[in-house]
Write a protein that holds these residues in place. Structure first.
Motif, PDB file in Angstrom:
ATOM      1  N   GLN A 220     138.812 100.028   1.321  1.00 33.09           N
ATOM      2  CA  GLN A 220     137.043 100.690   0.765  1.00 33.09           C
ATOM      3  C   GLN A 220     135.944 100.564   1.492  1.00 33.09           C
ATOM      4  N   LEU A 221     136.349  99.418   2.671  1.00 28.00           N
ATOM      5  CA  LEU A 221     135.507  99.831   3.593  1.00 28.00           C
ATOM      6  C   LEU A 221     135.741 101.261   4.421  1.00 28.00           C
ATOM      7  N   MET A 222     136.786 101.875   5.244  1.00 28.38           N
ATOM      8  CA  MET A 222     137.217 102.950   5.282  1.00 28.38           C
ATOM      9  C   MET A 222     136.455 104.510   4.253  1.00 28.38           C
ATOM     10  N   ALA A 223     136.440 103.960   2.849  1.00 32.18           N
ATOM     11  CA  ALA A 223     136.210 105.481   2.350  1.00 32.18           C
ATOM     12  C   ALA A 223     134.576 105.810   2.561  1.00 32.18           C
ATOM     13  N   LYS A 224     133.874 104.224   3.104  1.00 29.52           N
ATOM     14  CA  LYS A 224     132.115 105.174   3.608  1.00 29.52           C
ATOM     15  C   LYS A 224     132.119 106.103   4.384  1.00 29.52           C
ATOM     16  N   GLU A 225     131.006 106.752   4.069  1.00 29.88           N
ATOM     17  CA  GLU A 225     130.344 107.974   5.127  1.00 29.88           C
ATOM     18  C   GLU A 225     130.624 107.123   6.288  1.00 29.88           C
ATOM     19  N   ASN A 226     130.151 106.171   6.672  1.00 26.82           N
ATOM     20  CA  ASN A 226     129.477 106.294   8.256  1.00 26.82           C
ATOM     21  C   ASN A 226     130.647 104.875   8.503  1.00 26.82           C
ATOM     22  N   ILE A 227     131.717 104.207   8.063  1.00 28.22           N
ATOM     23  CA  ILE A 227     132.117 103.727   8.628  1.00 28.22           C
ATOM     24  C   ILE A 227     133.223 104.042   9.345  1.00 28.22           C
ATOM     25  N   ASP A 228     133.663 104.474  10.338  1.00 30.21           N
ATOM     26  CA  ASP A 228     134.994 104.842  11.037  1.00 30.21           C
ATOM     27  C   ASP A 228     135.774 104.346  11.857  1.00 30.21           C
ATOM     28  N   GLY A 229     136.067 103.519  11.244  1.00 34.18           N
ATOM     29  CA  GLY A 229     137.124 102.400  11.541  1.00 34.18           C
ATOM     30  C   GLY A 229     136.975 101.084  11.453  1.00 34.18           C
ATOM     31  N   ALA A 230     138.015 100.150  12.635  1.00 37.94           N
ATOM     32  CA  ALA A 230     137.936  98.483  12.044  1.00 37.94           C
ATOM     33  C   ALA A 230     138.062  98.119  13.832  1.00 37.94           C
ATOM     34  N   LEU A 231     137.503  96.694  14.418  1.00 36.53           N
ATOM     35  CA  LEU A 231     137.713  96.167  15.072  1.00 36.53           C
ATOM     36  C   LEU A 231     137.945  94.399  14.634  1.00 36.53           C
ATOM     37  N   VAL A 232     140.179  94.427  14.842  1.00 33.75           N
ATOM     38  CA  VAL A 232     139.407  93.301  13.470  1.00 33.75           C
ATOM     39  C   VAL A 232     140.591  92.265  14.237  1.00 33.75           C
ATOM     40  N   GLY A 233     139.909  91.590  13.688  1.00 31.03           N
ATOM     41  CA  GLY A 233     140.240  89.944  14.592  1.00 31.03           C
ATOM     42  C   GLY A 233     140.999  89.298  14.297  1.00 31.03           C
ATOM     43  N   GLY A 234     141.739  88.399  13.390  1.00 30.75           N
ATOM     44  CA  GLY A 234     142.443  87.575  12.383  1.00 30.75           C
ATOM     45  C   GLY A 234     144.002  88.193  12.124  1.00 30.75           C
ATOM     46  N   ALA A 235     143.082  89.823  11.229  1.00 24.00           N
ATOM     47  CA  ALA A 235     144.375  90.526  11.009  1.00 24.00           C
ATOM     48  C   ALA A 235     145.572  91.408  11.588  1.00 24.00           C
ATOM     49  N   ALA A 236     144.439  91.642  13.573  1.00 24.63           N
ATOM     50  CA  ALA A 236     145.389  91.731  13.804  1.00 24.63           C
ATOM     51  C   ALA A 236     146.755  90.846  14.775  1.00 24.63           C
ATOM     52  N   LEU A 237     146.090  90.176  14.844  1.00 28.87           N
ATOM     53  CA  LEU A 237     147.285  88.816  14.979  1.00 28.87           C
ATOM     54  C   LEU A 237     149.026  88.577  14.587  1.00 28.87           C
ATOM     55  N   LYS A 238     148.965  89.877  13.354  1.00 37.70           N
ATOM     56  CA  LYS A 238     150.510  89.269  12.551  1.00 37.70           C
ATOM     57  C   LYS A 238     150.827  91.088  12.814  1.00 37.70           C
ATOM     58  N   ALA A 239     151.949  91.750  12.799  1.00 35.13           N
ATOM     59  CA  ALA A 239     152.173  93.432  11.986  1.00 35.13           C
ATOM     60  C   ALA A 239     151.505  93.308  11.012  1.00 35.13           C
ATOM     61  N   ASP A 240     152.485  91.840  10.385  1.00 36.02           N
ATOM     62  CA  ASP A 240     152.550  92.322   9.010  1.00 36.02           C
ATOM     63  C   ASP A 240     151.490  92.483   8.375  1.00 36.02           C
ATOM     64  N   THR A 241     150.331  92.289   8.716  1.00 44.40           N
ATOM     65  CA  THR A 241     149.078  92.573   8.690  1.00 44.40           C
ATOM     66  C   THR A 241     147.439  93.675   8.670  1.00 44.40           C
ATOM     67  N   PHE A 242     148.127  93.815  10.225  1.00 46.68           N
ATOM     68  CA  PHE A 242     147.405  94.628  10.640  1.00 46.68           C
ATOM     69  C   PHE A 242     148.498  96.254  10.581  1.00 46.68           C
ATOM     70  N   VAL A 243     149.514  96.686  10.595  1.00 48.50           N
ATOM     71  CA  VAL A 243     149.533  97.671  10.418  1.00 48.50           C
ATOM     72  C   VAL A 243     149.550  98.324   8.970  1.00 48.50           C
ATOM     73  N   PRO A 244     148.658  97.293   8.048  1.00 46.78           N
ATOM     74  CA  PRO A 244     148.356  98.168   6.504  1.00 46.78           C
ATOM     75  C   PRO A 244     147.017  98.446   6.827  1.00 46.78           C
ATOM     76  N   ILE A 245     146.543  97.631   7.532  1.00 48.98           N
ATOM     77  CA  ILE A 245     144.854  98.200   7.984  1.00 48.98           C
ATOM     78  C   ILE A 245     144.820  99.850   8.893  1.00 48.98           C
ATOM     79  N   ALA A 246     145.865  99.842   9.704  1.00 51.69           N
ATOM     80  CA  ALA A 246     145.844 100.562  11.020  1.00 51.69           C
ATOM     81  C   ALA A 246     146.592 101.672   9.767  1.00 51.69           C
ATOM     82  N   LYS A 247     147.028 101.888   9.577  1.00 47.49           N
ATOM     83  CA  LYS A 247     147.537 102.864   7.791  1.00 47.49           C
ATOM     84  C   LYS A 247     146.928 102.889   6.866  1.00 47.49           C
ATOM     85  N   PHE A 248     146.561 102.450   6.686  1.00 45.56           N
ATOM     86  CA  PHE A 248     145.408 102.191   5.612  1.00 45.56           C
ATOM     87  C   PHE A 248     145.268 103.776   4.990  1.00 45.56           C
ATOM     88  N   GLY A 249     144.731 103.963   3.317  1.00 48.00           N
ATOM     89  CA  GLY A 249     144.437 105.611   2.716  1.00 48.00           C
ATOM     90  C   GLY A 249     145.959 106.573   2.164  1.00 48.00           C
TER      91      GLY A 249
END
Length: 249
Positions: A220-249
């Motif tokens: 939802q965030l990445m779908a917005k015109e001016n949002i070009d990515g994410a700087l991820v904190g807590g969800a970056a600490l596990k592959a199970d949560t970071f990978v789905p963000i990294a491969k969104f869409g």
């Protein structure tokens, strides 16, 4: 067309063995990813993680650097030392550095220029406190931090800078700016960059969103015109949560 850039800030987490385990999982699971990726482990894990991500599609980032190349700066880490470890990018001006460690805009700007001088990419973080947002000052705060953070940065170096908008009240709290709210600030920051460097530079600059990004809200965030990515904190600490963000869409 801007490319999405997903970065994981591991903050003060993970021993070297834990960091190695996560880095190996990310290299394996993101090798077919189509976006730009970065992980920023603690200083003590940089060499370990660097050896694992070397040659992959994941950049090695540091979470901070000193404002000087060397000298009597007890407890600090130099940009020269980071480069020696293979670091390619550095996160500067994170809200925790600004608000816990009292780093001001001029201090952060000194680091930005030093990192660029030595060929590193920079993720420059900007964002307002809850009371600043409630007082209607979110745009003004982000403008000041952007203008002062980029002071003295040549137009030719802007391509190595990513801006990360992090509403401080959304970091690690579970609260997230709505995609609409986030996009509005991103658009405003883009306008500020346009005033400083021109419309073309404003269209090209990558602006990440940071603040409780999760697999459930990333698309939802990445779908917005001016949002070009994410700087991820807590969800970056596990592959199970970071990978789905990294491969969104």
């Amino acid at each position: 067309m801007r490319n999405y850039y997903i970065a994981g800030n591991w903050k003060m987490h993970k021993t070297r063995s834990e960091a190695a385990e996560l880095a190996k999982a990310l290299v394996a699971q993101l090798k077919d990813g189509k976006h730009k990726y970065l992980v920023a482990p603690t200083f003590t894990s940089l060499e370990t993680v660097g050896a694992i991500v070397k040659g992959s599609n994941i950049l090695l980032g540091a979470q901070n650097c000193a404002p000087e190349e060397q000298g009597a700066h007890t407890g600090e880490v130099s940009v020269l030392q980071l480069k020696d470890l293979g670091v390619q990018a550095v996160i500067l001006g994170h809200s925790e550095r600004r608000h816990i460690y009292k780093e001001d805009d001029e201090f952060i700007n000194k680091k930005v220029k030093l990192a660029l001088k030595h060929g590193l990419e920079v993720i420059l973080c900007v964002g307002e406190l809850l009371e600043e947002r409630e007082a209607g000052r979110a745009e003004a705060v982000c403008e000041t931090q952007t203008v002062k953070g980029l002071a003295g940065v040549a137009a030719g170096d802007l391509g190595r800078i990513t801006i990360a908008y992090e509403p401080v009240w959304a970091i690690g709290t579970g609260k997230t700016a709505t995609p609409e709210d986030a996009d509005a600030i991103h658009a405003y920051i883009r306008k500020v960059v346009g005033k400083l460097y021109g419309a073309d530079a404003a269209q090209k600059i990558i602006i990440q969103y940071g603040g409780s990004v999760k697999p459930e809200n990333a698309a939802q965030l990445m779908a917005k015109e001016n949002i070009d990515g994410a700087l991820v904190g807590g969800a970056a600490l596990k592959a199970d949560t970071f990978v789905p963000i990294a491969k969104f869409g």
